[in-house]
Motif scaffolding. Structure first.
Motif: not given
Length: 173
Positions: A160-161, A113-116, A154-155, A30-33
């Motif tokens: 942001y992840r 986004p940082p959260a779904t 910045f991210l 999932p982290s690849f997304l």
């Protein structure tokens, strides 16, 4: 007759052992997304046949790549230079669009986004995301790839992840 029917089922099971098994698919972590971004520009357009004054026109994708430049046995102390990688034709295509249509906005990056539960966000690549004074660097052998240095802080500051594909420290022994 009954005996023949009873032997048919074991025959098919033996002949086709893959039949009752579930197919195996490649699992993408999932982290690849969170490594992948969309590239585009803002401008007038149509959504579902309705004219809108501004929308993101996606023209390509990219991904973050982390280059290990300071190694350390402690993973938390390793340092990476972060780059955005895309196809050169995406950036060249944007330059042509911008030359032909001066009203086209700057090249933007759509980030997950940082959260779904929240929407994705677009940032001006040069103004917000790229390191100051960064330029696209293309492959000297003419391959269809180009990279730009990214301001990872910045991210991270904006929650942001930041996942990245990258070179790993190789251990021998």
């Amino acid at each position: 007759m009954k005996r023949r029917s009873a032997l048919t089922l074991p025959f098919y099971i033996a002949a086709f052992p893959a039949f009752p098994r579930r197919a195996r698919a490649a699992l993408i972590p999932p982290s690849f997304l969170d490594c992948v971004v969309a590239l585009g520009f803002s401008g007038p357009g149509n959504q579902n046949g309705v004219p809108v004054p501004q929308m993101l026109h996606t023209i390509g994708t990219g991904f973050y790549y982390g280059y290990l430049f300071k190694d350390d046995p402690d993973i938390a102390k390793r340092e990476y230079a972060i780059y955005l990688v895309t196809a050169r034709h995406v950036v060249d295509g944007y330059d042509k669009i911008q030359s032909a249509s001066p009203g086209v906005g700057p090249l933007k990056v759509r980030i997950n986004p940082p959260a779904t539960s929240t929407k994705s966000t677009e940032f001006d690549l040069v103004q917000n995301l790229a390191d100051p004074n960064s330029l696209w660097v293309t492959d000297p052998e003419g391959k269809d790839v180009t990279v730009i240095s990214i301001n990872a802080s910045f991210l991270q500051t904006n929650k942001y992840r930041l996942e990245r594909l990258g070179n790993m420290r190789h251990q021998t022994g």
